[in-house]
Motif scaffolding. Sequence first.
Motif, PDB file in Angstrom:
ATOM      1  N   TYR A  43       0.861  -1.178   0.000  1.00 22.06           N
ATOM      2  CA  TYR A  43       0.000   0.000   0.000  1.00 22.06           C
ATOM      3  C   TYR A  43       0.903   1.235   0.000  1.00 22.06           C
ATOM      4  N   CYS A  44       0.468   2.277  -0.686  1.00 17.85           N
ATOM      5  CA  CYS A  44       1.345   3.427  -0.896  1.00 17.85           C
ATOM      6  C   CYS A  44       0.715   4.726  -0.389  1.00 17.85           C
ATOM      7  N   GLY A  45       1.565   5.558   0.224  1.00 15.11           N
ATOM      8  CA  GLY A  45       1.207   6.924   0.549  1.00 15.11           C
ATOM      9  C   GLY A  45       0.071   7.041   1.554  1.00 15.11           C
ATOM     10  N   GLN A  46      -0.309   8.284   1.813  1.00 16.99           N
ATOM     11  CA  GLN A  46      -1.371   8.539   2.782  1.00 16.99           C
ATOM     12  C   GLN A  46      -2.694   7.912   2.361  1.00 16.99           C
ATOM     13  N   ALA A  47      -2.935   7.841   1.060  1.00 16.17           N
ATOM     14  CA  ALA A  47      -4.190   7.268   0.582  1.00 16.17           C
ATOM     15  C   ALA A  47      -4.284   5.785   0.912  1.00 16.17           C
ATOM     16  N   GLY A  48      -3.148   5.110   0.940  1.00 17.01           N
ATOM     17  CA  GLY A  48      -3.163   3.671   1.200  1.00 17.01           C
ATOM     18  C   GLY A  48      -3.062   3.290   2.660  1.00 17.01           C
ATOM     19  N   LEU A  49      -2.783   4.272   3.540  1.00 17.16           N
ATOM     20  CA  LEU A  49      -2.549   3.944   4.945  1.00 17.16           C
ATOM     21  C   LEU A  49      -3.765   3.337   5.639  1.00 17.16           C
ATOM     22  N   PRO A  50      -4.979   3.897   5.490  1.00 10.08           N
ATOM     23  CA  PRO A  50      -6.121   3.290   6.191  1.00 10.08           C
ATOM     24  C   PRO A  50      -6.357   1.833   5.794  1.00 10.08           C
ATOM     25  N   MET A  51      -6.262   1.529   4.505  1.00  8.13           N
ATOM     26  CA  MET A  51      -6.474   0.149   4.062  1.00  8.13           C
ATOM     27  C   MET A  51      -5.374  -0.765   4.579  1.00  8.13           C
ATOM     28  N   PHE A  52      -4.151  -0.242   4.655  1.00  4.24           N
ATOM     29  CA  PHE A  52      -3.042  -1.021   5.190  1.00  4.24           C
ATOM     30  C   PHE A  52      -3.276  -1.368   6.653  1.00  4.24           C
ATOM     31  N   LEU A  53      -3.746  -0.414   7.442  1.00  4.88           N
ATOM     32  CA  LEU A  53      -3.934  -0.630   8.875  1.00  4.88           C
ATOM     33  C   LEU A  53      -5.128  -1.528   9.172  1.00  4.88           C
ATOM     34  N   ASP A  54      -6.186  -1.402   8.376  1.00  8.42           N
ATOM     35  CA  ASP A  54      -7.385  -2.203   8.616  1.00  8.42           C
ATOM     36  C   ASP A  54      -7.041  -3.693   8.508  1.00  8.42           C
ATOM     37  N   GLY A  55      -7.339  -4.435   9.540  1.00  7.96           N
ATOM     38  CA  GLY A  55      -7.123  -5.874   9.491  1.00  7.96           C
ATOM     39  C   GLY A  55      -5.734  -6.330   9.875  1.00  7.96           C
ATOM     40  N   THR A  56      -4.816  -5.402  10.175  1.00 10.30           N
ATOM     41  CA  THR A  56      -3.469  -5.787  10.585  1.00 10.30           C
ATOM     42  C   THR A  56      -3.494  -6.283  12.031  1.00 10.30           C
ATOM     43  N   ASP A  57      -2.925  -7.468  12.251  1.00 13.28           N
ATOM     44  CA  ASP A  57      -2.857  -8.044  13.593  1.00 13.28           C
ATOM     45  C   ASP A  57      -1.615  -7.582  14.355  1.00 13.28           C
ATOM     46  N   ILE A  58      -0.480  -7.514  13.659  1.00 13.88           N
ATOM     47  CA  ILE A  58       0.775  -7.077  14.268  1.00 13.88           C
ATOM     48  C   ILE A  58       1.381  -6.006  13.370  1.00 13.88           C
ATOM     49  N   LEU A  59       1.537  -4.807  13.905  1.00 16.92           N
ATOM     50  CA  LEU A  59       2.071  -3.675  13.150  1.00 16.92           C
ATOM     51  C   LEU A  59       3.547  -3.498  13.492  1.00 16.92           C
ATOM     52  N   ILE A  60       4.383  -3.448  12.463  1.00 19.38           N
ATOM     53  CA  ILE A  60       5.832  -3.272  12.636  1.00 19.38           C
ATOM     54  C   ILE A  60       6.232  -1.946  12.007  1.00 19.38           C
ATOM     55  N   CYS A  61       6.907  -1.100  12.762  1.00 20.58           N
ATOM     56  CA  CYS A  61       7.381   0.179  12.236  1.00 20.58           C
ATOM     57  C   CYS A  61       8.871   0.090  11.946  1.00 20.58           C
ATOM     58  N   LEU A  62       9.228   0.256  10.669  1.00 24.58           N
ATOM     59  CA  LEU A  62      10.619   0.294  10.225  1.00 24.58           C
ATOM     60  C   LEU A  62      10.842   1.492   9.307  1.00 24.58           C
ATOM     61  N   LEU A  63      10.112   2.557   9.560  1.00 17.98           N
ATOM     62  CA  LEU A  63      10.163   3.741   8.707  1.00 17.98           C
ATOM     63  C   LEU A  63      11.411   4.582   8.977  1.00 17.98           C
ATOM     64  N   PRO A  64      11.869   5.329   7.975  1.00 18.08           N
ATOM     65  CA  PRO A  64      12.823   6.405   8.264  1.00 18.08           C
ATOM     66  C   PRO A  64      12.089   7.562   8.924  1.00 18.08           C
ATOM     67  N   LEU A  65      12.823   8.436   9.569  1.00 17.81           N
ATOM     68  CA  LEU A  65      12.195   9.590  10.206  1.00 17.81           C
ATOM     69  C   LEU A  65      12.226  10.774   9.253  1.00 17.81           C
ATOM     70  N   THR A  66      11.044  11.235   8.874  1.00 14.27           N
ATOM     71  CA  THR A  66      10.890  12.411   8.030  1.00 14.27           C
ATOM     72  C   THR A  66       9.781  13.271   8.629  1.00 14.27           C
ATOM     73  N   ASP A  67       9.564  14.433   8.045  1.00 10.56           N
ATOM     74  CA  ASP A  67       8.461  15.281   8.519  1.00 10.56           C
ATOM     75  C   ASP A  67       7.125  14.557   8.388  1.00 10.56           C
ATOM     76  N   ALA A  68       7.005  13.695   7.366  1.00  7.23           N
ATOM     77  CA  ALA A  68       5.743  12.991   7.127  1.00  7.23           C
ATOM     78  C   ALA A  68       5.538  11.826   8.088  1.00  7.23           C
ATOM     79  N   THR A  69       6.617  11.266   8.631  1.00  2.26           N
ATOM     80  CA  THR A  69       6.471  10.093   9.495  1.00  2.26           C
ATOM     81  C   THR A  69       6.624  10.422  10.973  1.00  2.26           C
ATOM     82  N   ARG A  70       7.090  11.613  11.309  1.00  2.00           N
ATOM     83  CA  ARG A  70       7.252  11.990  12.716  1.00  2.00           C
ATOM     84  C   ARG A  70       5.886  11.959  13.417  1.00  2.00           C
ATOM     85  N   GLY A  71       5.813  11.242  14.533  1.00  2.00           N
ATOM     86  CA  GLY A  71       4.560  11.164  15.291  1.00  2.00           C
ATOM     87  C   GLY A  71       3.487  10.303  14.660  1.00  2.00           C
ATOM     88  N   LEU A  72       3.846   9.458  13.689  1.00  2.00           N
ATOM     89  CA  LEU A  72       2.834   8.675  12.971  1.00  2.00           C
ATOM     90  C   LEU A  72       2.232   7.559  13.825  1.00  2.00           C
TER      91      LEU A  72
END
Length: 308
Positions: free
Chosen positions: A174-203
């Motif tokens: 899933y890509c970008g902000q548009a894909g985030l809700p669909m990505f999160l829906d139904g996820t049992d275990i969420l893993i964060c491996l993001l780089p830190l940018t203005d867009a990901t800070r506090g996500l």
Amino acid sequence: MTTLALISRDYDMSHLVPSILRAAPEFDVRMYGEPAARDAEIAVCWNPPEGAIAAMPRVRLVHSIAAGVDNILTDPTLPAVPLCRVVDPQHARGMAEFVTWGVLHFHRQLDRVLANQRSATWFRPEQQPPSACTVGVMGLGEIGSHVAGELHRLGFSVRGWARQSRDLPGIGVYCGQAGLPMFLDGTDILICLLPLTDATRGLLNAATFARLKPGAKLIHVGRGEHLVAADLLDALQTGHLGGAIVDVFPNEPLPASDPLWRAPNLIVTPHMASVASADTIGLQVAQNVRRLLRGEALANVVDVTRGY
């Protein structure tokens, strides 16, 4: 003689001196605060004090000792010189080991088993196939893609979320902000491996946790500033998140008074998921300094506009 200064506000970097000198005995390595460090041409850093690098009039290269550089880029006085990072070829393997442990910990309900042990309760959790567990990996760079692939190989249902599309066999992306809700829906275990940018800070915040199904778990091994700690604490206390493993925090080391130490079903680990060895750091720093002195292209240069 080329002088390197090891700079950090709160981390003892002295153990790197022998590794750098083994790789390049012709260098002069100084610690931050020594008079000779101010005239160094190379700043080797982890979480440097604001203004420390700008106060070095001869600096030509800033080199992180890790893959992350957000702790350097937060300095508004950072000079306009190349910034490089360490890329450990074993880093992805170490991260995959740590994350796989975390996923299995929750998937096999070992968190529940450990809680039962404390109350002397004998209860055997029902065993589910890994395909019944949906694991969502936020961040599909070199490390995230490797982690996602390893979990897919073990049979988990794996999905990923990234800034741009990726072609990863067997993994829905899933890509970008548009894909985030669909990505999160139904996820049992969420893993964060993001780089830190203005867009990901506090996500990792209340809105993100609310999109997950009740009882979902979190494994946070990205950057400390991704996490809104108060929102995590609230989600754990209300039970909307069933558990979490957090390896990185906005403030490290985590103060003894921090309520996260005592949060329900939260494992705190001391930024240990995957760490480059001193010899790997010393070798890569030495190689890049030699490239700089020869006028050659540097390795692992950071795009400061993207933050990685």
